[in-house]
Design a protein around this motif. Structure first.
Motif, PDB file in Angstrom:
ATOM      1  N   PHE A 224       0.857  -1.190   0.000  1.00 23.61           N
ATOM      2  CA  PHE A 224       0.000   0.000   0.000  1.00 23.61           C
ATOM      3  C   PHE A 224       0.891   1.238   0.000  1.00 23.61           C
ATOM      4  O   PHE A 224       1.740   1.408   0.886  1.00 23.61           O
ATOM      5  CB  PHE A 224      -0.924   0.008   1.215  1.00 23.61           C
TER       6      PHE A 224
ATOM      7  N   GLU B 285      -5.204  -0.621  -5.082  1.00 24.41           N
ATOM      8  CA  GLU B 285      -4.595  -0.840  -3.776  1.00 24.41           C
ATOM      9  C   GLU B 285      -5.551  -0.536  -2.632  1.00 24.41           C
ATOM     10  O   GLU B 285      -5.436  -1.113  -1.554  1.00 24.41           O
ATOM     11  CB  GLU B 285      -3.303  -0.028  -3.635  1.00 24.41           C
ATOM     12  N   CYS B 286      -6.523   0.346  -2.868  1.00 25.92           N
ATOM     13  CA  CYS B 286      -7.459   0.694  -1.792  1.00 25.92           C
ATOM     14  C   CYS B 286      -8.574  -0.330  -1.629  1.00 25.92           C
ATOM     15  O   CYS B 286      -8.980  -0.637  -0.502  1.00 25.92           O
ATOM     16  CB  CYS B 286      -8.072   2.063  -2.052  1.00 25.92           C
TER      17      CYS B 286
END
Length: 452
Positions: A100, A128-129
């Motif tokens: 992240f 990535e979120c």
């Protein structure tokens, strides 16, 4: 990061599989569609508090930071995903390098919150979120529910200490997290040694009824415990006859006996009788600890009783009837393209049935009255109105993938005490009611304001 610090079994190498499968299928589809790199903003909030609750407590933030740091895809994890044919090779290759690298903002742990409060904001690429949704929600929903129950119990107990003792009433890993959340909410100690080891929480414990039943006589059990632990120990006095046990306890330990514990019966009545008996026997300094399925209502009912401390188990680790906070993790803004300079566009779900959300990257502030007491939770997009700039609640927790706001648990605990103390007095009432302050939404473009 040692996985033991997360409360994980030692054979679990990462938090990457604390994830619903649809997070991965969305990632794979977005990679194929070319939208995975779009800059995105996700927010954690709840549409409503559990029924009857006046405020919520933010808990678990420190555990979230650990979980994000440990969100890694090693060979074993990738092998599992490959063997189950969950993802294609392109996606597995992408995951192999996952770290992240975005930003996380949030309410400081220990702060209170209300419906609509943007408790946590996660920013980065969609890819990535989106993967972090499940692990973030599972931690915050559990820990915040326990902390809210603990906070209510601490308010009911006043200055009397509370002992967390619910490890036998929940999952072994949940018990450790519950101890941490309870300490944050105002408890003073725990019976769970794993929680003491991992988080530095004071630990306590003496004996159960089994220890008394092991011996031929109650006196023998008391003598054995005093010989082992000293006169300041706590003796359990309700295995047989309470009055006889109290008399025997003082005879064995003397007036220096530390405490007696009562675990059954009419606690209000028994506590008064035991206090009178102890005083008559000269054990005026011996404390009385009560247990037995306590919750905040039972604790409040004992306010006038000569009780010195409470031990709470089942009701605490189950959130006193509300084991989750119903927090959600929603996309509220995303870039028009994968270009790093592309502007953000507010997005929101617009369905019926009470599940709508408000789009846009939000700020939050708490407006105080002239006495310094909270009067409204103000949430908005765009510029922060004059007078609220120094009352903003969100702080940066992760910057470009690096944790920047890890705190000692005692700091978090003190913050909660302070935050609760700035709420209207009705916040501590146990009667059912609406949130103690309203949530107001400010439209960044027009400056208009609406209530929650």
């Amino acid at each position: 990061m040692n996985t033991a610090d997360l409360g994980l079994p030692v054979d679990v190498p990462s938090t990457a599989l604390f994830t619903d499968q649809y997070e991965f299928t969305m990632l794979q589809a977005a990679l194929k569609a070319g939208t995975a790199d779009r800059r995105s903003v996700f927010e954690v909030f709840t549409r409503r508090l559990p029924e009857g609750r006046r405020y919520g407590v933010v808990a678990g933030t420190g555990r979230v930071l650990d979980a994000v740091e440990n969100f890694r895809f090693d060979a074993d994890v990738l092998g599992f995903l490959r063997e189950r044919n969950i993802l294609d090779e392109q996606t597995l290759t992408w995951l192999a390098d996952y770290r992240f690298s975005g930003d996380v903002w949030g309410y400081p742990e220990g702060e209170v919150y209300f419906p609509g409060s943007p408790i946590m904001r996660v920013e980065g690429s969609f890819a990535e979120c989106v993967l972090l949704e499940t692990v973030i929600l599972s931690i915050l929903n559990h820990d915040s529910a326990i902390a809210a129950a603990a906070s209510r119990m601490a308010s009911a107990a006043g200055e009397r200490p509370l002992i967390e003792m619910g490890a036998r009433r929940t999952h072994e890993l949940a018990a450790v997290a519950a101890s941490r959340a309870a300490y944050l909410g105002g408890f003073t100690s725990t019976s769970d040694l794993a929680a003491g080891f991992r988080y530095g929480i004071p630990t306590v414990g003496t004996s159960a009824h089994a220890f008394t039943l092991l011996h031929d006589r109650e006196r023998d059990a008391f003598q054995a415990q005093v010989d082992s632990m000293g006169r300041g120990t706590t003796l359990l006095v309700d295995t047989y006859d309470v009055a006889e046990a109290v008399r025997t306890a003082v005879e064995v330990a003397g007036p220096e006996l530390g405490a007696v514990r009562i675990d059954s019966g009419d606690l209000l009545l028994v506590a008064h009788r035991v206090r009178q008996q102890l005083d008559e026997l000269g054990a005026t300094g011996t404390k009385i600890i009560v247990t037995s399925d306590l919750d905040e209502y039972a604790i409040a009912s004992l306010a006038a009783a000569p009780v010195d401390a409470y031990g709470v188990g089942t009701q605490l680790v189950t959130g006193s009837g509300h084991p989750t906070c119903s927090m959600v993790y929603k996309l509220v803004a995303r870039a028009e393209s994968g270009d790093a300079t592309a502007p953000l566009v507010p997005v929101a779900k617009k369905s019926s049935g009470g599940k709508t959300s408000i789009g846009g990257r939000k700020w939050a502030a708490r407006r105080l009255d002239e006495y310094g007491v909270a009067e409204a939770e103000v949430v908005g997009t765009g510029p922060v109105p004059d007078g609220l700039a120094d009352r903003q609640l969100l702080v940066q927790l992760i910057k470009s993938g690096d944790v920047v706001a890890r705190e000692p648990l005692d700091v978090v605990r003190d913050r909660h005490t302070s935050a609760r103390g700035k709420l209207p007095l009705s916040a501590t009432q146990l009667s059912r009611g609406e949130p103690v302050i309203p949530t107001e939404y400010v439209n960044g473009r027009s400056g208009s304001r609406t209530g929650a």
